[in-house]
Design a protein around this motif. Structure first.
Motif: not given
Length: 100
Positions: A10-27
């Motif tokens: 994942l990108k470090d920052f994308a769609e207004g969120k950091n990598k971990l936040e986006n990982a949790r959204i994906i999960k």
């Protein structure tokens, strides 16, 4: 039985969120597909917990009865919606599909 495994960096920052936040959204989004797409026999999402530059950030492990079911899953509108989000936040993707 078909195993479908995908990993995303994942990108470090994308769609207004950091990598971990986006990982949790994906999960959460991918796990939610189990109740929406009947062809899914098994689905699991893991978020990497070891900081290594070679490691990918998120892994999907899923199972389907046959390649036709995998294709139905990939073309299902709910999967397409999740995939569109992932494409905005990922840096790289690798995949393997194989028969068990």
């Amino acid at each position: 039985m078909i195993k479908h495994i995908v990993m995303w960096k994942l990108k470090d920052f994308a769609e207004g969120k950091n990598k971990l936040e986006n990982a949790r959204i994906i999960k959460e989004s991918v796990e939610g597909l189990k109740d929406k797409i009947k062809e899914i026999k098994y689905i699991e999402i893991g978020i990497n917990s070891f900081n290594d530059p070679q490691a990918y950030d998120v892994v999907l492990i899923s199972e389907f009865e046959n390649y036709s079911d995998l294709e139905s899953y990939q073309n299902h509108p709910e999967h397409v919606k999740v995939a569109e989000f992932i494409s905005k936040v990922r840096e790289a993707r690798v995949v393997v599909d194989y028969e068990v």
